[in-house]
Motif scaffolding. Structure first.
Motif, mmCIF file in Angstrom:
data_model
loop_
_atom_site.group_PDB
_atom_site.id
_atom_site.type_symbol
_atom_site.label_atom_id
_atom_site.label_comp_id
_atom_site.label_asym_id
_atom_site.label_seq_id
_atom_site.Cartn_x
_atom_site.Cartn_y
_atom_site.Cartn_z
ATOM 1 N N ALA A 819 -75.674 58.333 10.324
ATOM 2 C CA ALA A 819 -76.132 57.983 8.979
ATOM 3 C C ALA A 819 -76.368 56.482 8.951
ATOM 4 C CB ALA A 819 -75.099 58.389 7.929
ATOM 5 N N LYS A 820 -77.087 56.017 7.947
ATOM 6 C CA LYS A 820 -77.447 54.613 7.881
ATOM 7 C C LYS A 820 -76.226 53.706 7.888
ATOM 8 C CE LYS A 820 -79.986 51.263 5.073
ATOM 9 N NZ LYS A 820 -80.764 51.022 3.829
ATOM 10 N N GLU A 821 -75.158 54.154 7.260
ATOM 11 C CA GLU A 821 -73.985 53.299 7.106
ATOM 12 C C GLU A 821 -73.049 53.350 8.309
ATOM 13 O OE1 GLU A 821 -74.751 55.756 5.041
ATOM 14 O OE2 GLU A 821 -75.672 54.707 3.335
ATOM 15 N N TRP A 822 -73.250 54.291 9.220
ATOM 16 C CA TRP A 822 -72.300 54.495 10.314
ATOM 17 C C TRP A 822 -72.997 54.367 11.657
ATOM 18 C CZ3 TRP A 822 -67.128 55.275 9.424
ATOM 19 C CH2 TRP A 822 -66.756 55.612 8.125
ATOM 20 N N ASN A 823 -72.314 53.790 12.626
ATOM 21 C CA ASN A 823 -72.771 53.924 14.012
ATOM 22 C C ASN A 823 -71.600 53.726 14.970
ATOM 23 O OD1 ASN A 823 -72.732 51.098 15.065
ATOM 24 N ND2 ASN A 823 -74.255 50.771 13.462
ATOM 25 N N LEU A 824 -71.733 54.362 16.102
ATOM 26 C CA LEU A 824 -70.752 54.293 17.176
ATOM 27 C C LEU A 824 -71.457 53.759 18.413
ATOM 28 C CD1 LEU A 824 -68.113 54.980 18.750
ATOM 29 C CD2 LEU A 824 -69.054 57.293 19.043
ATOM 30 N N LYS A 825 -70.892 52.703 18.995
ATOM 31 C CA LYS A 825 -71.454 52.124 20.207
ATOM 32 C C LYS A 825 -70.495 52.351 21.364
ATOM 33 C CE LYS A 825 -74.067 48.443 17.924
ATOM 34 N NZ LYS A 825 -74.287 46.972 17.810
ATOM 35 N N LEU A 854 -71.000 48.427 4.394
ATOM 36 C CA LEU A 854 -70.558 48.579 3.014
ATOM 37 C C LEU A 854 -71.427 47.725 2.104
ATOM 38 C CD1 LEU A 854 -66.780 48.024 3.779
ATOM 39 C CD2 LEU A 854 -67.901 50.234 3.543
ATOM 40 N N LYS A 855 -71.668 48.227 0.874
ATOM 41 C CA LYS A 855 -72.318 47.459 -0.184
ATOM 42 C C LYS A 855 -73.630 46.835 0.290
ATOM 43 C CE LYS A 855 -68.203 46.429 -2.922
ATOM 44 N NZ LYS A 855 -67.409 45.389 -3.613
ATOM 45 N N PHE A 859 -71.344 43.874 3.860
ATOM 46 C CA PHE A 859 -70.093 43.911 4.606
ATOM 47 C C PHE A 859 -70.216 44.939 5.727
ATOM 48 C CE2 PHE A 859 -68.878 42.279 0.492
ATOM 49 C CZ PHE A 859 -67.954 41.287 0.800
ATOM 50 N N GLU A 860 -69.568 44.618 6.821
ATOM 51 C CA GLU A 860 -69.560 45.537 7.961
ATOM 52 C C GLU A 860 -68.142 45.583 8.526
ATOM 53 O OE1 GLU A 860 -72.688 45.681 11.301
ATOM 54 O OE2 GLU A 860 -71.032 44.505 12.135
ATOM 55 N N LEU A 861 -67.586 46.767 8.550
ATOM 56 C CA LEU A 861 -66.253 46.971 9.103
ATOM 57 C C LEU A 861 -66.391 47.556 10.498
ATOM 58 C CD1 LEU A 861 -63.171 47.017 8.804
ATOM 59 C CD2 LEU A 861 -63.399 49.332 7.836
ATOM 60 N N GLY A 862 -65.791 46.907 11.471
ATOM 61 C CA GLY A 862 -65.889 47.376 12.848
ATOM 62 C C GLY A 862 -64.532 47.454 13.515
ATOM 63 N N ILE A 863 -64.406 48.396 14.424
ATOM 64 C CA ILE A 863 -63.208 48.522 15.251
ATOM 65 C C ILE A 863 -63.660 48.525 16.707
ATOM 66 C CG2 ILE A 863 -61.229 49.937 15.860
ATOM 67 C CD1 ILE A 863 -61.238 51.053 13.045
ATOM 68 N N ASP A 864 -63.163 47.553 17.465
ATOM 69 C CA ASP A 864 -63.524 47.429 18.875
ATOM 70 C C ASP A 864 -62.348 47.821 19.748
ATOM 71 O OD1 ASP A 864 -66.283 46.106 19.056
ATOM 72 O OD2 ASP A 864 -65.245 44.807 17.635
ATOM 73 N N ASN A 901 -67.039 41.840 8.990
ATOM 74 C CA ASN A 901 -68.138 40.894 8.897
ATOM 75 C C ASN A 901 -68.674 40.862 7.478
ATOM 76 O OD1 ASN A 901 -69.147 39.788 11.700
ATOM 77 N ND2 ASN A 901 -68.494 41.908 12.038
ATOM 78 N N TRP A 902 -68.949 39.657 7.010
ATOM 79 C CA TRP A 902 -69.591 39.487 5.702
ATOM 80 C C TRP A 902 -70.889 38.734 5.915
ATOM 81 C CZ3 TRP A 902 -69.688 34.618 2.736
ATOM 82 C CH2 TRP A 902 -70.361 34.769 1.518
#
Length: 904
Positions: A819-825, A854-855, A859-864, A901-902
């Motif tokens: 979806a536009k708001e989600w991605n997995l790398k 987000l929004k 905003f971008e929430l990431g988990i590495d 990230n903002w």
């Protein structure tokens, strides 16, 4: 059914869109036979203004374009068009049928009389902006055509563009040629250190990436002094906007990880700034952003002969892996880049980079030394702690106008390293400290005025003062490998190299004649010292090494040079001949060794370059150059220097002189309509040196010195590269290969050992999107290296120093966007290494990244998750002359960080 009002609105809208996306081609300075022209009229010879006239190929790809003026007339520059295929002129005008005529090289005038068509509105097709457009020597990549939703920076998009290659350190290549520099809307904001800019400038701020071939950035020299350089220009979408963009990052994770960044950016035609403040302990090395990748200030980086000699704690470099896999750090960095353009075109730029860091590196190393009669093995294990502090600053003032160019650049650089380590070497264990301090202040003044005599003058003056201080202290059990009478508790090596350098020249250019001429008269002065002392310390006193007198070497070098440069440029041919003649005097002396040498003479270093252009996109280039170079004071000092715990250096030869002859033949093809790029070439280089390196390998030490015997080295390189955009798959594919062979000689334990080395390198890249959900980027790379003794007339077995190394690496990036708001790398790196009879080593490193926007993407929430399988060791095989090196590095292990990230 459209009303008359709707028709008028549609006509105005289409005209407006064409004016936005199709820039007018300048007509000045173009040969008459490279221009096609004509007139567009309608019924009863009514003039049709703003008609769209395009030159297309069989596939309908627009190669050139124009818009008819108020008299219905148009002109199109076709100098840059490949005319080998069928081409057509098409005219499109609302309310009239589309007309088409076949292009012929024998005709330069095409008139159109359009037929009214009341139903044309229902059939109008507005062509989408093409992927690339060619404007003479400039190729414009449409950023929106190559970007993906998961791309954040313009650097991500650059990697997807056919013909463009970005290396791991950020260097950009176009069709296998390194670019001169990366500009931001025509300005060199980053002073050549453009790695940070490509990583943080948002793709949404850039409308096109322009590749500028034969780039001459200095306006007073444009169309007068030819250039064969390539540069990249990032064209802003809105050059008048004063909107501030910014990125802030906050990250935390396990084990005890953090990552902080703030990057405010403002880019328009008068104010440009890109500032970056950051801190982390998660494996990010900020020194990558300090690397000089391009030239500065539109002029070449003219530097003094750098003395690359310093003391060191170890003899092992970093592993060939991404830094986040092994770099155990605690770093803080500031990177400020600010440029202001005043109303009178005066540009002032300030660049400051600062770093404070503490990093550790742990490794074990086995060095296998082959000699004529023995094999000597060094086993070592070391834990290094490095504490660099760096401050780099420059202020630049520049005015670049049609009648003159002025530039002044002042730089002040300070660096300090306080490093320590604990080391186990063969049967000894000891500790060591290394302190390194360096200070540099330099100024570069350049003025190029246009003279009333139609000539152009140039004045340039560079001055620099530099000092390097090194102190290496080895203690707690270190045993000096050469007999010393006094008892000691630690060994201390001191080294100081102060330098003053100056280079100034006057130049007069005659660019208006058939043969363009440039005459340059200059003078270079270089004063250096090489001071070293080897001390043995006890608690109460110090003793100087009694094997020699240390070093207090004085070095003076002066050079007068006169350079004649001739160039010819026609539609097909670009040729240049560079004829530098210089008189050089080098004096180096030290009374303790009765050393007082003076080397003087005249020297001639001719260079020739010839390029034949079959058309603007297909070229053949031949070059030859001869260069006579001389060594520096680090090759003539007589006293012993303990460079590191197992390397003693000295010299017993006169100043090194090398004569290099280089032949190169290159072919490049750029088919912009098909987005296909091909490059191939062969380079042969022979190097003749008047001395040779001699190494004496003993149980715990390597003693090296230069001896006065001739030495010849040869190198042959063949390369072929291919890059293509596959329209059917909407993807980029590239393939590169390189073959190399070199021969050289060394003296090992009093035996002349000739070697031959052969290398094969294959690499490829494939990038493809599937179902608008999956994006795959795959890069395989294979490297073979074969080194062997060329002759076996010594008592040395050929097999014992015959090396065969194979390295295969696969890097795969898979992005899933459900979806536009989600991605997995998913990023995986598979490495397989094989050397001689050693067992193969394989590594599989896997990183994962989850992102949620987000929004409205603010905003971008990431988990590495880095190194998911917790690989904690990496073994690297390498080959140098008569040595095999097997190094086992400690890696960071698994790491998990959440980052927010903002984006403003």
């Amino acid at each position: 059914m459209f009303t008359t009002y709707h028709r008028l609105i549609a006509i105005k809208l289409i005209r407006f869109l064409w004016l936005l996306v199709i820039p007018l081609i300048p007509l000045s300075g173009t040969a008459q036979n490279d221009i096609i022209s004509g007139k567009v009229v309608g019924e009863n010879n009514t003039v049709l203004a703003s008609a769209n006239v395009t030159l297309v190929n069989d596939n309908g790809v627009i190669l050139a374009f124009s818009i008819s003026d108020d008299d219905g007339k148009f002109q199109i520059d076709i100098a840059s068009i490949n005319k080998t295929s069928n081409l057509y002129l098409e005219v499109l005008y609302l309310g009239y049928k589309k007309e088409r005529q076949q292009f012929s090289e024998t005709s330069s005038v095409y008139n159109f009389k359009l037929i009214p068509d009341a139903t044309l509105l229902d059939e109008v097709v507005i062509r989408d902006k093409p992927l690339v457009e060619r404007q003479g020597d400039t190729l414009e990549y449409n950023v929106s055509k190559f970007s993906k939703p998961e791309d954040r920076s313009i650097g991500d998009v650059l990697k997807r563009m056919p013909g463009i290659h970005v290396t791991s350190d950020g260097t950009i290549y176009y069709n296998n040629e390194e670019i001169l520099n990366l500009y931001i809307h025509g300005d060199d904001l980053m002073a050549g250190k453009y790695g940070l800019a490509s990583r943080v400038i948002r793709k949404e701020d850039i409308i096109s990436v322009d590749i500028m071939r034969n780039h001459q950035p200095i306006k007073v020299l444009q169309d007068k002094v030819p250039s064969n350089k390539i540069a990249v220009n990032l064209v802003l979408k809105d050059e008048d906007s004063f909107k501030l963009s910014a990125q802030a990052l906050l990250g935390a994770g396990l084990p005890k990880q953090y990552d902080l960044e703030i990057t405010p950016i403002l880019l328009n035609k008068t104010v440009k700034f890109l500032n970056h403040i950051a801190a982390n302990n998660s494996g990010i090395d900020y020194r990558r952003d300090f690397k000089q990748l391009g030239t500065q200030n539109f002029i070449s980086n003219k530097q003094s002969d750098e003395v690359a000699f310093s003391l060191s704690q170890g003899t092992v470099g970093s592993p060939d892996l991404p830094t986040e896999d092994y770099y155990i750090n605690n770093s803080a960095s500031i990177n400020l880049n600010n440029l202001y353009t005043f109303k009178n075109d005066l540009k002032v730029r300030l660049n400051i980079q600062g770093l404070i860091d503490k990093n550790t590196l742990s490794y074990s190393n086995q060095l296998i030394n082959y000699t004529a009669n023995d094999t000597i093995i060094f086993d070592e294990r070391q834990n290094l702690t490095n504490r660099p502090k760096i401050l780099l600053s420059s202020i630049n003032v520049m005015k670049n106008q049609k009648n003159f160019f002025f530039n002044n650049n002042l730089k002040i650089n300070v660096s300090r390293n306080d490093d320590s380590s604990r080391l186990s070497f063969n049967d000894d264990s000891f500790s060591q400290n290394l302190s390194q301090n360096e200070f540099t202040i330099s100024n570069d003044f350049n003025y190029i005025p246009k003279l009333s005599t139609k000539g152009i003058a140039e004045i340039r003056l560079i001055t620099e003062y530099n000092t390097k201080d090194n102190k290496l202290n080895l203690r707690d059990g270190y045993q000096f490998p050469i007999t010393q009478d006094e008892d000691y508790e630690n060994v201390e090596q001191l080294l100081e190299i102060p330098t003053f350098y100056m280079d100034g020249f006057l130049s007069y250019k005659l660019p208006t004649s058939t043969i363009k001429q440039d005459y340059r008269l200059g003078y270079t002065r270089e004063n250096r010292e090489f001071n070293s002392t080897l001390l043995f310390n006890t608690t109460n006193e110090s003793f100087i090494y009694d094997g020699d007198s240390g070093n207090a070497l004085n070095w003076k070098k002066s050079k007068y040079y006169f350079i004649s440069d001739f160039s010819v440029e026609t539609k097909k041919i670009r040729a240049s001949l560079n004829l530098p003649i210089f008189y050089q005097s080098i004096n180096y002396s030290q009374k303790e060794y009765n050393l007082d040498k003076k080397d003087i003479g005249f020297f001639f270093n001719p260079n020739i370059n010839f390029q034949y252009a079959f058309n603007v996109e297909k070229r053949l280039n031949f070059s030859y150059g001869h260069n006579t170079n001389f060594g520096n004071l680090s090759q003539v000092f007589r006293g012993v220097v303990l460079q590191n715990y197992r390397s003693l250096l000295s010299n017993n030869a006169n100043l090194q002189r090398s004569d290099t002859d280089t032949f190169s033949l290159k072919y490049t093809l750029e088919n912009s309509a098909e987005l296909m790029f091909i490059n191939g070439g062969i380079t042969y280089r022979t190097l003749k040196i008047n001395n040779i390196l001699s190494s004496t390998i003993e149980d715990n030490i390597i003693r090296s010195e230069l001896l006065p015997f001739g030495n010849t080295q040869n190198n042959l390189t063949l390369n072929l590269g291919f890059s293509k955009y596959l329209f059917a798959f909407k993807t980029k594919f590239s393939l590169n290969t390189q073959l190399s062979q070199s021969t050289f000689e060394n003296i090992i334990n009093d035996n002349l050992v000739p070697f031959k080395s052969n290398g094969i390198l294959l690499s490829s890249n494939f990038s493809k999107s599937f179902l608008d959900i999956f994006t795959l980027d795959y890069t395989p790379r294979a490297n073979w290296n074969f080194s062997r003794l060329e002759a076996d007339d010594q008592n040395l077995s050929v097999e014992s120093i015959s090396y065969k190394t194979f390295r295969f690496e696969q890097n795969l990036n898979l992005t899933v966007t459900p979806a536009k708001e989600w991605n997995l790398k998913l990023n995986s790196n598979y490495i397989s290494i094989k050397q001689n009879d050693f067992n193969s080593n394989t590594y599989f490193l896997l990183n994962l990244n989850f992102q949620h926007n987000l929004k409205n993407d603010k905003f971008e929430l990431g988990i590495d998750v880095t190194n998911l399988f917790d690989v904690d060791e990496y073994r690297l095989y390498s080959i140098t002359d008569n040595q095999q090196i097997n190094t086992n590095f400690q890696l960071r292990g698994r790491m998990i960080i959440a980052r927010l990230n903002w984006y403003l």
